[in-house]
Scaffold this motif. Structure first.
Motif, PDB file in Angstrom:
ATOM      1  N   ALA A 260      -0.324 -14.971  -1.538  1.00 50.02           N
ATOM      2  CA  ALA A 260       0.152 -14.077  -0.307  1.00 50.02           C
ATOM      3  C   ALA A 260       1.155 -13.389  -0.486  1.00 50.02           C
ATOM      4  O   ALA A 260       1.475 -12.424   0.017  1.00 50.02           O
ATOM      5  N   THR A 261       2.084 -13.618  -1.409  1.00 51.57           N
ATOM      6  CA  THR A 261       3.200 -12.837  -1.670  1.00 51.57           C
ATOM      7  C   THR A 261       3.398 -11.899  -2.900  1.00 51.57           C
ATOM      8  O   THR A 261       3.823 -10.865  -3.225  1.00 51.57           O
ATOM      9  N   ARG A 262       2.541 -12.415  -4.078  1.00 50.31           N
ATOM     10  CA  ARG A 262       2.459 -11.876  -5.419  1.00 50.31           C
ATOM     11  C   ARG A 262       1.239 -11.608  -5.977  1.00 50.31           C
ATOM     12  O   ARG A 262       1.035 -12.020  -7.250  1.00 50.31           O
ATOM     13  N   PRO A 263       0.225 -11.188  -5.090  1.00 51.59           N
ATOM     14  CA  PRO A 263      -1.099 -11.339  -5.924  1.00 51.59           C
ATOM     15  C   PRO A 263      -1.677 -10.378  -7.072  1.00 51.59           C
ATOM     16  O   PRO A 263      -2.266 -10.801  -8.072  1.00 51.59           O
ATOM     17  N   GLN A 264      -0.704  -9.430  -7.216  1.00 48.98           N
ATOM     18  CA  GLN A 264      -0.820  -8.509  -8.397  1.00 48.98           C
ATOM     19  C   GLN A 264      -0.420  -9.269  -9.515  1.00 48.98           C
ATOM     20  O   GLN A 264      -0.743  -9.031 -10.759  1.00 48.98           O
ATOM     21  N   THR A 265       0.865  -9.788  -9.546  1.00 49.25           N
ATOM     22  CA  THR A 265       1.289 -10.641 -10.521  1.00 49.25           C
ATOM     23  C   THR A 265       0.409 -11.739 -11.218  1.00 49.25           C
ATOM     24  O   THR A 265       0.146 -11.705 -12.502  1.00 49.25           O
ATOM     25  N   ILE A 266       0.049 -12.492 -10.412  1.00 49.53           N
ATOM     26  CA  ILE A 266      -1.070 -13.583 -10.775  1.00 49.53           C
ATOM     27  C   ILE A 266      -2.152 -12.889 -11.132  1.00 49.53           C
ATOM     28  O   ILE A 266      -2.895 -13.360 -12.176  1.00 49.53           O
ATOM     29  N   GLY A 267      -2.524 -11.658 -10.510  1.00 48.03           N
ATOM     30  CA  GLY A 267      -4.058 -10.968 -10.939  1.00 48.03           C
ATOM     31  C   GLY A 267      -3.793 -10.594 -12.287  1.00 48.03           C
ATOM     32  O   GLY A 267      -5.069 -10.530 -13.144  1.00 48.03           O
ATOM     33  N   TYR A 268      -3.009 -10.241 -13.085  1.00 49.07           N
ATOM     34  CA  TYR A 268      -2.947  -9.873 -14.516  1.00 49.07           C
ATOM     35  C   TYR A 268      -3.417 -10.980 -15.323  1.00 49.07           C
ATOM     36  O   TYR A 268      -4.234 -10.725 -16.234  1.00 49.07           O
ATOM     37  N   SER A 269      -3.235 -12.142 -15.072  1.00 53.09           N
ATOM     38  CA  SER A 269      -3.335 -13.124 -15.880  1.00 53.09           C
ATOM     39  C   SER A 269      -4.816 -13.671 -15.603  1.00 53.09           C
ATOM     40  O   SER A 269      -5.491 -13.857 -16.308  1.00 53.09           O
ATOM     41  N   LEU A 270      -5.052 -13.432 -14.508  1.00 50.24           N
ATOM     42  CA  LEU A 270      -6.615 -13.932 -13.925  1.00 50.24           C
ATOM     43  C   LEU A 270      -7.396 -13.074 -14.336  1.00 50.24           C
ATOM     44  O   LEU A 270      -8.654 -13.516 -14.712  1.00 50.24           O
ATOM     45  N   VAL A 271      -7.268 -11.743 -14.405  1.00 55.76           N
ATOM     46  CA  VAL A 271      -8.382 -10.813 -14.796  1.00 55.76           C
ATOM     47  C   VAL A 271      -8.220 -10.563 -16.562  1.00 55.76           C
ATOM     48  O   VAL A 271      -9.110 -10.029 -17.149  1.00 55.76           O
ATOM     49  N   ASP A 272      -7.142 -11.053 -16.931  1.00 56.85           N
ATOM     50  CA  ASP A 272      -6.924 -10.940 -18.712  1.00 56.85           C
ATOM     51  C   ASP A 272      -7.422 -12.128 -19.285  1.00 56.85           C
ATOM     52  O   ASP A 272      -7.881 -12.218 -20.597  1.00 56.85           O
ATOM     53  N   SER A 273      -7.315 -13.263 -18.772  1.00 57.34           N
ATOM     54  CA  SER A 273      -7.539 -14.638 -19.345  1.00 57.34           C
ATOM     55  C   SER A 273      -8.668 -15.378 -18.771  1.00 57.34           C
ATOM     56  O   SER A 273      -8.326 -15.832 -17.833  1.00 57.34           O
ATOM     57  N   PRO A 274      -9.829 -15.712 -19.202  1.00 49.07           N
ATOM     58  CA  PRO A 274     -10.881 -16.543 -18.737  1.00 49.07           C
ATOM     59  C   PRO A 274     -10.419 -17.880 -18.687  1.00 49.07           C
ATOM     60  O   PRO A 274     -10.785 -18.719 -17.777  1.00 49.07           O
ATOM     61  N   VAL A 275      -9.692 -18.351 -19.424  1.00 47.86           N
ATOM     62  CA  VAL A 275      -9.060 -19.683 -19.409  1.00 47.86           C
ATOM     63  C   VAL A 275      -8.073 -19.869 -18.307  1.00 47.86           C
ATOM     64  O   VAL A 275      -8.126 -20.850 -17.823  1.00 47.86           O
ATOM     65  N   GLY A 276      -7.322 -18.809 -18.032  1.00 47.22           N
ATOM     66  CA  GLY A 276      -6.493 -18.853 -17.035  1.00 47.22           C
ATOM     67  C   GLY A 276      -7.091 -18.878 -15.711  1.00 47.22           C
ATOM     68  O   GLY A 276      -6.702 -19.442 -14.838  1.00 47.22           O
ATOM     69  N   GLN A 277      -8.174 -17.954 -15.450  1.00 43.95           N
ATOM     70  CA  GLN A 277      -8.915 -18.021 -14.552  1.00 43.95           C
ATOM     71  C   GLN A 277      -9.760 -19.356 -14.055  1.00 43.95           C
ATOM     72  O   GLN A 277      -9.764 -19.842 -13.124  1.00 43.95           O
ATOM     73  N   LEU A 278     -10.306 -19.957 -15.305  1.00 44.59           N
ATOM     74  CA  LEU A 278     -10.902 -21.392 -15.155  1.00 44.59           C
ATOM     75  C   LEU A 278      -9.900 -22.477 -14.466  1.00 44.59           C
ATOM     76  O   LEU A 278     -10.194 -23.189 -13.627  1.00 44.59           O
ATOM     77  N   ALA A 279      -8.668 -22.435 -15.237  1.00 48.02           N
ATOM     78  CA  ALA A 279      -7.721 -23.360 -15.002  1.00 48.02           C
ATOM     79  C   ALA A 279      -7.478 -23.201 -13.549  1.00 48.02           C
ATOM     80  O   ALA A 279      -7.007 -24.223 -12.821  1.00 48.02           O
ATOM     81  N   TRP A 280      -7.040 -21.949 -13.108  1.00 43.20           N
ATOM     82  CA  TRP A 280      -6.528 -21.684 -11.778  1.00 43.20           C
ATOM     83  C   TRP A 280      -7.633 -22.061 -10.571  1.00 43.20           C
ATOM     84  O   TRP A 280      -7.161 -22.850  -9.669  1.00 43.20           O
ATOM     85  N   ILE A 281      -8.788 -21.987 -11.015  1.00 43.92           N
ATOM     86  CA  ILE A 281      -9.877 -22.580  -9.919  1.00 43.92           C
ATOM     87  C   ILE A 281     -10.153 -24.177 -10.242  1.00 43.92           C
ATOM     88  O   ILE A 281     -10.215 -24.547  -9.204  1.00 43.92           O
ATOM     89  N   LEU A 282     -10.374 -24.573 -11.497  1.00 39.33           N
ATOM     90  CA  LEU A 282     -10.737 -25.771 -11.757  1.00 39.33           C
ATOM     91  C   LEU A 282      -9.362 -26.641 -10.978  1.00 39.33           C
ATOM     92  O   LEU A 282      -9.937 -27.811 -10.495  1.00 39.33           O
ATOM     93  N   ASP A 283      -8.240 -26.602 -10.921  1.00 37.44           N
ATOM     94  CA  ASP A 283      -7.169 -27.141 -10.376  1.00 37.44           C
ATOM     95  C   ASP A 283      -7.439 -27.490  -9.062  1.00 37.44           C
ATOM     96  O   ASP A 283      -7.666 -28.624  -8.529  1.00 37.44           O
ATOM     97  N   LYS A 284      -8.032 -26.628  -8.053  1.00 39.55           N
ATOM     98  CA  LYS A 284      -8.407 -26.772  -6.780  1.00 39.55           C
ATOM     99  C   LYS A 284      -9.617 -27.641  -6.791  1.00 39.55           C
ATOM    100  O   LYS A 284      -9.774 -28.309  -5.643  1.00 39.55           O
ATOM    101  N   PHE A 285     -10.562 -27.509  -7.307  1.00 36.90           N
ATOM    102  CA  PHE A 285     -11.801 -28.142  -7.282  1.00 36.90           C
ATOM    103  C   PHE A 285     -11.465 -29.790  -7.526  1.00 36.90           C
ATOM    104  O   PHE A 285     -12.239 -30.480  -7.064  1.00 36.90           O
ATOM    105  N   ALA A 286     -10.564 -29.799  -8.569  1.00 39.95           N
ATOM    106  CA  ALA A 286     -10.128 -31.386  -8.683  1.00 39.95           C
ATOM    107  C   ALA A 286      -9.438 -31.994  -7.625  1.00 39.95           C
ATOM    108  O   ALA A 286      -9.651 -32.863  -7.324  1.00 39.95           O
ATOM    109  N   GLU A 287      -8.369 -31.206  -7.067  1.00 42.66           N
ATOM    110  CA  GLU A 287      -7.484 -31.810  -6.142  1.00 42.66           C
ATOM    111  C   GLU A 287      -8.378 -31.844  -4.704  1.00 42.66           C
ATOM    112  O   GLU A 287      -7.901 -33.026  -3.955  1.00 42.66           O
ATOM    113  N   TRP A 288      -9.109 -31.073  -4.400  1.00 45.74           N
ATOM    114  CA  TRP A 288      -9.864 -30.787  -3.217  1.00 45.74           C
ATOM    115  C   TRP A 288     -11.172 -31.424  -3.028  1.00 45.74           C
ATOM    116  O   TRP A 288     -11.763 -31.401  -1.870  1.00 45.74           O
TER     117      TRP A 288
END
Length: 403
Positions: A260-288
């Motif tokens: 909500a406050t820094r989408p562009q900052t986290i976006g660099y990692s998500l668009v550049d690293s598939p492992v980063g994108q995977l972990a960012w999403i997998l975390d939520k699928f595990a918790e929720w």
């Protein structure tokens, strides 16, 4: 950096502003090869300091365990097939149309039956249209001749998947709801039902509250009451739900505040690293999800990777995060929903609201259900149970509309 190839639909003519264009997804092979190369060369951190052997409910205390991620990355690289998912999307039927200057992608699975009800199903984050690919056939052409039938429309949110990425601010949930009305009318559905959870639940709520002339009714798994409501009259169980939602936003929602406050900052990692994108999403699928040790107790590993790959191959890690920047905590406290409403609360979802609170906003609840099992992604966790519940809710809505 070149854009990924998204479609093969050469028409030769410029589409008219209100036209609907067939869309056949085909990601370039070079993009898939690039993904595999990045997975091979990924740099990973050391093992978490709260390491515990599997199975253990507290293995995820520091979120995604290294061993789980390494196994999933290896599977993604060597065995997973994006082409299978791509083929499935094309089989269902994909389309794009321009609404308010933005290209919107959607699946359209019409029913062959004349008595079918138009239904729009809206996903949220970190989900996608992948949440609904396993259920639209059963909704449109059920195995039981007595089951209700639906013309299913499943749009990709702006900035998600094969929808365009907004280049200016302003694509809030209010604007998306208005776009969905335009989309459905463009398909010939002047009145329709709507379902959604997460951001899809917010948008579905806005559809019911702002556009009652076009909504037959809504079914949602997200049904917040009015901010500031008193908890004094709640039962112990109802109070526990309300306090858990409060705890979630206080202690477990750092991802939402970041996006909500820094989408562009986290976006660099998500668009550049598939492992980063995977972990960012997998975390939520595990918790929720309604699981003890791993989300794959209930969710198919390939379907989760379909979802993650859709984010990665369309480079929408940053643009999808911006929905939080546009709409975080923005649902109008004065919005009331007076169309027939079905609400289902799943026990392991992140926000569960007691009926006594929800009914202050949703003033025509025709079915209220507290499910026995399930979490934030019920269509993926228990698709058969989800379809049964969705049908029951929509049947209650249609019955009320006929009386």
């Amino acid at each position: 950096m070149p854009e990924p190839t998204r479609t093969t639909d050469p028409t030769g003519d410029a589409p008219s502003p209100n036209s609907v264009q067939r869309f056949d997804a085909h990601i370039a092979e070079s993009e898939i090869e690039d993904l595999r190369a990045r997975l091979v060369s990924a740099r990973l951190p050391e093992t978490e300091t709260v390491f515990r052997p599997s199975p253990h409910p507290r293995r995820w205390d520091q979120c995604v365990p290294l061993t789980d991620l390494v196994d999933l990355v290896d599977y993604w690289r060597t065995d997973y097939s994006w082409r299978n998912f791509e083929t499935r999307l094309n089989e269902i039927g994909q389309f794009r149309t321009v609404i308010d200057g933005l290209g919107i992608h959607y699946l359209h699975r019409p029913s062959p039956r004349a008595d079918a009800t138009p239904l729009i199903l809206t996903h949220g984050w970190p989900g996608s249209i992948a949440e609904y690919v396993d259920i639209v056939d059963e909704l449109a052409e059920p195995t039981s001749p007595d089951a209700p039938v639906f013309h299913c429309v499943v749009p990709s949110l702006p900035g998600f998947g094969f929808s365009d990425r907004p280049r200016t601010t302003g694509w809030s949930t209010e604007r998306i709801a208005e776009a969905w009305v335009t989309l459905m009318r463009r398909l010939g559905y002047d009145r329709f039902a709507a379902f959604g959870g997460d951001w899809g639940g917010v948008i579905t709520t806005i559809l019911g509250g702002r556009f009652p002339d076009h909504l037959i009714g809504i079914h949602t798994t997200y049904a917040p009451g009015i901010p500031g409501a008193s908890l004094n009259e709640l039962t112990a169980g109802e109070r526990a739900w309300a306090l858990d939602a409060e705890d979630f936003w206080t202690h477990r929602a750092a991802y939402a505040h970041q996006q909500a406050t820094r989408p562009q900052t986290i976006g660099y990692s998500l668009v550049d690293s598939p492992v980063g994108q995977l972990a960012w999403i997998l975390d939520k699928f595990a918790e929720w999800t309604d699981t003890r040790d791993s989300p794959f107790e209930t969710i198919d590993r390939d379907r989760l990777l379909d979802n993650v790959s859709l984010y990665w191959l369309t480079r929408t890690g940053a643009s999808s995060a911006r929905i939080y920047f546009e709409s975080h905590d923005s649902l109008d406290p004065d919005l009331r929903v007076d169309v027939p409403t079905a609400i289902t609360m799943y026990p392991c979802d992140i926000e569960k609201y007691p009926r006594v609170l929800s009914q202050e906003r949703y003033r025509r609840i025709v079915r209220w259900q507290a499910a026995r099992k399930g979490g934030h992604f019920p269509s993926l966790e228990a698709p058969d149970d989800f379809v049964t519940d969705l049908r029951a809710g929509l049947t209650a809505i249609l019955t009320r509309c006929r009386t």
